[in-house]
Design an enzyme around this catalytic site. Structure first.
Site, short mmCIF file in Angstrom:
data_model
loop_
_atom_site.label_atom_id
_atom_site.label_comp_id
_atom_site.label_asym_id
_atom_site.label_seq_id
_atom_site.Cartn_x
_atom_site.Cartn_y
_atom_site.Cartn_z
CB SER A 1 -0.95 0.02 1.21
OG SER A 1 -0.21 0.11 2.42
CE LYS B 1 -2.90 2.37 4.84
NZ LYS B 1 -2.70 1.46 3.71
#
Length: 331
Positions: free
Chosen positions: A112, A184
């Site tokens: 990701s 993230k």
């Protein structure tokens, strides 16, 4: 009586012949009265000539010090095996302090964050600055605990190796296999208004952000999941992955109780460097697009000032050490 022969009873002490041991008079000579006979020297005692001379004294020893005293070693000296448990204890305490307050290593489990981070990379996470009141900044890569349901249900690790990993994670700077952490990039912080229309860039407080230097090649900023505009609550963060079309980030959890945001209290720390594999060793700086945004935002000023203060505090010991070194070398 023959010439030169004398009676033992009439001998003077000065005229007595020396015995076989080199002392005046022989203890076995029947002609010496018992009160005048000399016994063997006491252990460790030197000859009458002075301290350190005679039996029991050796070159380099102090007076009266024999071989047995020399083997004892300096007083208070411990053997290596007695000190080993102490050294191990100190090492464990230091490792625990490092993990709790300084650094922790995390492994990247997914794609990701490509291409910034690859699956299997290990990053070092700074856990110190939050203790000084610093909060996550736009553009930083952060590790945070699952806000609830982002990772889904996963069975707990079991088996001997999982038990060993859990034990190691208590003291060494590695997470437990049961920890539910995500990584993230921070896009917006509390008080920001963030949005992204299909075909357009991400905007923060109406300002478009240039993300071309870190978004995964071939991806768009948000075409797979446009959102906003929405206001991020105070004390919370809006986060997205760099592989936008392969990241289940804040955009995919807007229907949840937190509206897709992450609490600052759930942030473990900022990822500052890729430490492994060595061929990918690199820092993780804030991208230029977010640096410009932070520089123009009043909310970033306290963090910037704090970073400068911490940098100055860290530089002072180095400057003092350098000056002392120059002085000692006459420079």
């Amino acid at each position: 009586m023959a010439v030169g022969a004398r009676s033992g009873a009439n001998e003077d002490p000065e005229d007595r012949p020396e015995g076989s041991d080199g002392l005046p008079g022989d203890a076995d000579d029947p002609g010496v009265p018992p009160s005048r006979r000399e016994g063997p020297p006491e252990p460790g005692a030197g000859a009458p000539g002075g301290p350190g001379e005679g039996p029991g004294a050796r070159d380099g020893d102090e007076a009266g010090t024999g071989e047995g005293d020399r083997r004892k070693g300096p007083p208070g000296q411990r053997s290596f095996w007695k000190e080993l448990p102490i050294l191990i204890g100190i090492a464990l305490v230091l490792a625990l302090l490092i993990k709790t307050f300084l650094l922790e290593a995390f492994s990247i489990p997914s794609d990701s964050m490509q291409n910034t981070l690859q699956r299997g990379d290990r990053v070092l996470v700074d856990k110190l600055t939050p203790w000084f009141g610093a909060t996550p900044e736009r553009g930083e890569v952060v590790v945070f605990r699952d806000p609830g349901g982002w990772l889904g249900e996963s069975p707990e690790s079991s088996g001997p190796w999982a038990t060993v990993q859990k034990g190691i994670s208590y003291v060494l700077p590695f997470p437990s296999p049961d920890d539910k952490n995500l990584i993230k990039r921070v896009i917006a912080v509390g008080g920001d208004t963030v949005a992204c229309e299909q075909g357009g860039p991400v905007t923060v407080n109406g300002e478009p952000v240039d993300e071309t230097d870190f978004i995964y090649p071939g991806n768009t900023p948000c075409d797979d999941r446009p959102f906003g505009p929405l206001e991020v609550p105070e004390g919370r963060l809006w986060v997205m992955g760099d592989h936008r079309q392969g990241s289940l980030d804040s955009r995919y959890h807007m229907d949840g109780p937190t509206g897709g945001t992450v609490s600052e209290d759930e942030v473990v720390g900022r990822a500052i460097v890729v430490a492994w594999p060595l061929g990918r060793w690199s820092f993780l700086p804030v991208p230029d697009g977010y640096e410009e945004l932070n520089a123009s935002s009043p909310a970033a000023l306290p963090v910037t000032a704090l970073s400068g203060a911490l940098g100055a505090a860290g530089a002072v010991p180095l400057v003092m050490w350098h000056r002392r070194r120059r002085t000692s070398h006459g420079g």
